[in-house]
Design a protein around this motif. Structure first.
Motif: not given
Length: 185
Positions: A1-9, A116-122, A127-133, A179-184
């Protein structure tokens, strides 16, 4: 899924992460004016946003670039006070990767806000944005940013020699990747 706008986190820490709006221009300019010296050390372009007009022009560009899916930018609020910003940039939807950058007002550093902010953006990016790296770059002598990257699980992948002319001096950049696979989460 590709989002086209940032959302509140939500950081779960009382710090709100909201997509930038033109209405934030005055607060952004005030934050930059208050912390101009602090910001100029690492982010001289951000330090130029010290007037409402400059901040408004920046936010308008960010709005347009978000509509095009190139850049997503959020402001961080501690209560009603703008305290920083996070930017997902160089978004490459084909290769599912992007860069991340941020700044925080000097009085807000060392409190876990940016982590904390970067954790939420990551989480949103993987997740919803579907990035891998996600790539994070910082000056090789910017120890606080290096610690943030490492705390979030980024792997130091290399050093780019004299990658940026920072205040008239060429500085090396450390390159970190996550990487997405390494994200905690």
């Amino acid at each position: 899924m590709t989002c086209t706008q940032p959302v509140a986190l939500d950081t779960g820490t009382g710090v709100a992460i909201v997509p930038v709006t033109l209405g934030h221009a005055g607060m952004l300019a005030a934050l930059v004016r208050h912390d101009r010296e602090h910001l100029n050390a690492w982010l001289p372009l951000v330090a130029t946003l010290a007037t409402p007009e400059a901040a408004r022009a920046h936010l308008e560009r960010a709005r347009v670039r978000a509509q095009e899916g190139e850049v997503f930018e959020w402001h961080l609020f501690a209560g009603d006070t703008l305290c920083g910003s996070v930017r997902l940039k160089d978004i490459d939807h084909d290769d599912r990767k992007a860069g991340i950058g941020y700044f925080l007002g000097g009085e807000y550093t060392g409190k876990g806000i940016i982590t904390a902010a970067l954790q939420a953006v990551l989480a949103w990016s993987f997740g919803p944005l579907g990035l891998n790296r996600i790539e994070l770059r910082c000056a090789s002598n910017n120890v606080p940013s290096m610690r943030v990257a490492e705390r979030l699980g980024f792997v130091r992948e290399g050093l780019l020699r004299q990658d940026e002319c920072l205040n008239g001096v060429f500085v090396d950049h450390c390159v970190y990747g996550l990487l997405q696979a390494d994200f905690r989460r």
